[in-house]
Design a protein around this motif. Sequence first.
Motif, PDB file in Angstrom:
ATOM      1  N   GLU B 161       0.832  -1.207   0.000  1.00 41.57           N
ATOM      2  CA  GLU B 161       0.000   0.000   0.000  1.00 41.57           C
ATOM      3  C   GLU B 161       0.865   1.255   0.000  1.00 41.57           C
ATOM      4  O   GLU B 161       0.567   2.227  -0.686  1.00 41.57           O
ATOM      5  N   ILE B 162       1.961   1.225   0.790  1.00 37.38           N
ATOM      6  CA  ILE B 162       2.859   2.377   0.838  1.00 37.38           C
ATOM      7  C   ILE B 162       3.447   2.641  -0.549  1.00 37.38           C
ATOM      8  O   ILE B 162       3.431   3.758  -1.066  1.00 37.38           O
ATOM      9  N   LEU B 163       3.948   1.547  -1.158  1.00 36.97           N
ATOM     10  CA  LEU B 163       4.606   1.671  -2.455  1.00 36.97           C
ATOM     11  C   LEU B 163       3.620   2.142  -3.526  1.00 36.97           C
ATOM     12  O   LEU B 163       3.895   3.094  -4.277  1.00 36.97           O
ATOM     13  N   ALA B 164       2.450   1.498  -3.553  1.00 35.20           N
ATOM     14  CA  ALA B 164       1.462   1.853  -4.571  1.00 35.20           C
ATOM     15  C   ALA B 164       1.005   3.302  -4.387  1.00 35.20           C
ATOM     16  O   ALA B 164       0.883   4.051  -5.355  1.00 35.20           O
ATOM     17  N   GLY B 165       0.783   3.679  -3.122  1.00 37.13           N
ATOM     18  CA  GLY B 165       0.344   5.050  -2.849  1.00 37.13           C
ATOM     19  C   GLY B 165       1.390   6.052  -3.284  1.00 37.13           C
ATOM     20  O   GLY B 165       1.068   7.092  -3.874  1.00 37.13           O
ATOM     21  N   ALA B 166       2.669   5.733  -3.025  1.00 36.28           N
ATOM     22  CA  ALA B 166       3.738   6.661  -3.381  1.00 36.28           C
ATOM     23  C   ALA B 166       3.859   6.784  -4.891  1.00 36.28           C
ATOM     24  O   ALA B 166       4.098   7.875  -5.424  1.00 36.28           O
ATOM     25  N   ILE B 167       3.700   5.665  -5.599  1.00 32.21           N
ATOM     26  CA  ILE B 167       3.808   5.726  -7.061  1.00 32.21           C
ATOM     27  C   ILE B 167       2.648   6.526  -7.631  1.00 32.21           C
ATOM     28  O   ILE B 167       2.811   7.341  -8.542  1.00 32.21           O
ATOM     29  N   ARG B 168       1.453   6.322  -7.038  1.00 32.70           N
ATOM     30  CA  ARG B 168       0.289   7.086  -7.499  1.00 32.70           C
ATOM     31  C   ARG B 168       0.472   8.585  -7.258  1.00 32.70           C
ATOM     32  O   ARG B 168      -0.083   9.404  -7.974  1.00 32.70           O
ATOM     33  N   ALA B 197       9.045   8.510  -6.027  1.00 32.64           N
ATOM     34  CA  ALA B 197       8.056   7.849  -5.172  1.00 32.64           C
ATOM     35  C   ALA B 197       8.695   7.442  -3.845  1.00 32.64           C
ATOM     36  O   ALA B 197       8.081   7.564  -2.784  1.00 32.64           O
ATOM     37  N   LEU B 198       9.945   6.970  -3.906  1.00 29.49           N
ATOM     38  CA  LEU B 198      10.558   6.439  -2.681  1.00 29.49           C
ATOM     39  C   LEU B 198      10.780   7.532  -1.645  1.00 29.49           C
ATOM     40  O   LEU B 198      10.775   7.258  -0.447  1.00 29.49           O
ATOM     41  N   ILE B 199      10.930   8.773  -2.112  1.00 31.99           N
ATOM     42  CA  ILE B 199      11.082   9.860  -1.138  1.00 31.99           C
ATOM     43  C   ILE B 199       9.777  10.074  -0.377  1.00 31.99           C
ATOM     44  O   ILE B 199       9.765  10.233   0.838  1.00 31.99           O
ATOM     45  N   THR B 200       8.647   9.995  -1.115  1.00 31.28           N
ATOM     46  CA  THR B 200       7.355  10.091  -0.437  1.00 31.28           C
ATOM     47  C   THR B 200       7.179   8.908   0.513  1.00 31.28           C
ATOM     48  O   THR B 200       6.579   9.025   1.580  1.00 31.28           O
ATOM     49  N   ALA B 201       7.704   7.743   0.090  1.00 33.88           N
ATOM     50  CA  ALA B 201       7.439   6.519   0.844  1.00 33.88           C
ATOM     51  C   ALA B 201       8.359   6.371   2.052  1.00 33.88           C
ATOM     52  O   ALA B 201       8.137   5.511   2.888  1.00 33.88           O
ATOM     53  N   LEU B 202       9.374   7.245   2.123  1.00 33.72           N
ATOM     54  CA  LEU B 202      10.411   7.041   3.139  1.00 33.72           C
ATOM     55  C   LEU B 202       9.845   7.030   4.554  1.00 33.72           C
ATOM     56  O   LEU B 202      10.118   6.135   5.352  1.00 33.72           O
ATOM     57  N   ARG B 203       9.037   8.034   4.849  1.00 30.20           N
ATOM     58  CA  ARG B 203       8.506   8.155   6.204  1.00 30.20           C
ATOM     59  C   ARG B 203       7.569   6.987   6.560  1.00 30.20           C
ATOM     60  O   ARG B 203       7.743   6.360   7.599  1.00 30.20           O
ATOM     61  N   PRO B 204       6.588   6.660   5.699  1.00 36.70           N
ATOM     62  CA  PRO B 204       5.757   5.500   6.003  1.00 36.70           C
ATOM     63  C   PRO B 204       6.565   4.209   6.146  1.00 36.70           C
ATOM     64  O   PRO B 204       6.233   3.374   6.986  1.00 36.70           O
ATOM     65  N   TYR B 205       7.631   4.064   5.351  1.00 39.05           N
ATOM     66  CA  TYR B 205       8.459   2.865   5.505  1.00 39.05           C
ATOM     67  C   TYR B 205       9.072   2.819   6.895  1.00 39.05           C
ATOM     68  O   TYR B 205       9.119   1.764   7.541  1.00 39.05           O
ATOM     69  N   GLU B 256      13.228   4.358  19.663  1.00 36.95           N
ATOM     70  CA  GLU B 256      13.605   5.765  19.647  1.00 36.95           C
ATOM     71  C   GLU B 256      14.867   5.984  18.805  1.00 36.95           C
ATOM     72  O   GLU B 256      14.935   6.920  18.004  1.00 36.95           O
ATOM     73  N   VAL B 257      15.854   5.088  18.971  1.00 36.81           N
ATOM     74  CA  VAL B 257      17.087   5.212  18.184  1.00 36.81           C
ATOM     75  C   VAL B 257      16.772   5.082  16.702  1.00 36.81           C
ATOM     76  O   VAL B 257      17.240   5.870  15.866  1.00 36.81           O
ATOM     77  N   LEU B 258      15.937   4.100  16.382  1.00 41.31           N
ATOM     78  CA  LEU B 258      15.590   3.877  14.984  1.00 41.31           C
ATOM     79  C   LEU B 258      14.876   5.092  14.396  1.00 41.31           C
ATOM     80  O   LEU B 258      15.142   5.518  13.273  1.00 41.31           O
ATOM     81  N   ARG B 259      13.967   5.674  15.202  1.00 42.09           N
ATOM     82  CA  ARG B 259      13.206   6.831  14.737  1.00 42.09           C
ATOM     83  C   ARG B 259      14.147   8.000  14.430  1.00 42.09           C
ATOM     84  O   ARG B 259      14.037   8.646  13.395  1.00 42.09           O
ATOM     85  N   ARG B 260      15.104   8.212  15.342  1.00 42.93           N
ATOM     86  CA  ARG B 260      16.052   9.332  15.128  1.00 42.93           C
ATOM     87  C   ARG B 260      16.918   9.070  13.903  1.00 42.93           C
ATOM     88  O   ARG B 260      17.148   9.965  13.096  1.00 42.93           O
ATOM     89  N   LEU B 261      17.409   7.818  13.769  1.00 40.62           N
ATOM     90  CA  LEU B 261      18.251   7.489  12.614  1.00 40.62           C
ATOM     91  C   LEU B 261      17.481   7.724  11.323  1.00 40.62           C
ATOM     92  O   LEU B 261      18.021   8.273  10.357  1.00 40.62           O
ATOM     93  N   TRP B 262      16.212   7.296  11.343  1.00 39.34           N
ATOM     94  CA  TRP B 262      15.403   7.440  10.136  1.00 39.34           C
ATOM     95  C   TRP B 262      15.203   8.907   9.797  1.00 39.34           C
ATOM     96  O   TRP B 262      15.243   9.303   8.637  1.00 39.34           O
ATOM     97  N   GLU B 263      14.993   9.718  10.834  1.00 38.01           N
ATOM     98  CA  GLU B 263      14.814  11.145  10.609  1.00 38.01           C
ATOM     99  C   GLU B 263      16.064  11.751   9.977  1.00 38.01           C
ATOM    100  O   GLU B 263      15.993  12.540   9.038  1.00 38.01           O
ATOM    101  N   MET B 264      17.247  11.327  10.492  1.00 37.60           N
ATOM    102  CA  MET B 264      18.505  11.826   9.939  1.00 37.60           C
ATOM    103  C   MET B 264      18.642  11.426   8.480  1.00 37.60           C
ATOM    104  O   MET B 264      19.023  12.224   7.622  1.00 37.60           O
ATOM    105  N   MET B 265      18.305  10.173   8.210  1.00 35.87           N
ATOM    106  CA  MET B 265      18.419   9.670   6.851  1.00 35.87           C
ATOM    107  C   MET B 265      17.494  10.450   5.923  1.00 35.87           C
ATOM    108  O   MET B 265      17.883  10.832   4.817  1.00 35.87           O
ATOM    109  N   GLU B 266      16.263  10.706   6.423  1.00 37.93           N
ATOM    110  CA  GLU B 266      15.306  11.422   5.600  1.00 37.93           C
ATOM    111  C   GLU B 266      15.800  12.835   5.290  1.00 37.93           C
ATOM    112  O   GLU B 266      15.705  13.302   4.162  1.00 37.93           O
TER     113      GLU B 266
END
Lengths: 236, 275
Positions: B161-168, B197-205, B256-266
């Motif tokens: 759903e994330i991928l399809a939504g991002a592509i749409r 699309a993957l940039i849109t999908a980054l946060r939901p992923y 929490e660590v994962l969330r922060r890392l993901w934010e940095m990556m984003e």
Amino acid sequence: MANYMELLSFGDSGWGDELASGVLVTVTLALATLPLGLLIGFLIAVAKNSTEPLLRNAAHVYTTIFRGLPELLTLFLIYYGGQMAMSALWRLLFGHAFEVNSYLAGMIALALVFSSYASEVFLSAFRGITLGQYEGAYALGLSRSRTMLLVILPQLVRLALPGLSNLWLNLLKDTSLVSIIGLTDLLRNTNIAVGVTKQAFFFFFVACSLYLMMSIISSFGLRRVSAWAERGQGRR
Amino acid sequence: MTYVDAPSTERPPAAARRRWTAARVTGLLLMALWALLGLSIVYMLVAGYDPEKIARYGPRILNGIWVTLHLVVLSILLGALISIPVAIGRLSHNPIIGGIAFGYSYFFRGTPLLAQTFLVYYGAGQFTAALKAVGLWMFFRDAYFCAVLTFSLNTAAYQAEILAGAIRAVPSGQWQAADSLGLRPFTTMFKIILPQALITALRPYGNEVILMIKASAIASIITVLDLMGQTRYAFSKTYDLQIYIWAAVIYLITVEVLRRLWEMMERRLTRHLRR
């Protein structure tokens, strides 16, 4: 096939009535949790929206904790932790132990999880309401509480509804976890049926279908609620 | 007419003091409550420190963390693989393919993960003879493999759903522009559409990974000894609530660590979008 129909029949030979009472427990638990979760979630969102940093931080700690913990762990912490704390308190006060109700423990744990997600939904809905709405209400001489109740809240409902609908569907699914602390919800009764009949795949498939049915019915209901909330928006 | 030329004795107005509003008092009280709770937990962990218990259950808990980690990583990766055909199905104009993909995604997103796990793990037991005949019984007999299978199928539905939504969400002008440049559909997809699309999908992923870590606790119910499983085991032996608190701390830190890392990556990946 006839065999399977008999397994699902109501009465002594079938499990239909047990499954139905399980569905009832699942639905009432979710419905009982909803107002509590919405209320706490709304208050937390108001706190997060405050200009006071202390209040904001206190609210953020709440969300961080209950969104970060697995739902199952929150449930166990409330159930066993509550059991121990209440027992100690009761022994001190009345001299006998206290039995924590698994329904109540489930309700509290689910409300904690639901409210922490709901507060984020409400918060982003708050951001969707322009400052002019507050200013207009104050200019008309409405007090702060009446502004919130009469001007902001009705708009908030519309903005928050899509997010809250998702949370309701999640809540409905999360209720299945209370079966582990012994509440006789749909999944628990299914487990009992499986233990007796050994028809595991069949019964779990039926349980999944019942959950699916509940979410389909909810989706229809939510669509009507959303139509009601959008009634002031005109046709698009 | 009098003329006063004395320097003003008035002091400049004092800096506005922060008033004790109701919000501030409430905030202070709530923070004090959190601090009290935190301190009592720290006190409980320190006062209840028991070298014997640590020696007995510490290694088990560490092993549980390891099991949780590879359970989650494996499920996410397998789920990503499965999600690709499902997402293609969700985007397909063919009603049959679209219907199948929609049914798959609706079933796995509409039913509790716990019920799905039971369906696979206990449900397989009903087909022991058939599974033995095709040599799959070894797989379904193991709770760990059943958990990986269920979690992968479950997260695949969400990821699709994330991928399809991002592509749409990529504007159709991008497709048309690529078409008018004469790019093949394959190139368009991989060089034009997916990177956007993957940039849109980054946060939901990122959210999905966190949800998976939390959901992996469910594996403990079907006897997988992950972090939650080892915690439950240790609790059933000792009736010591500290063990649950340790588990809560570990889960919180991980998420929490994962969330922060993901934010940095984003932030790093979207730096070309910021002004």
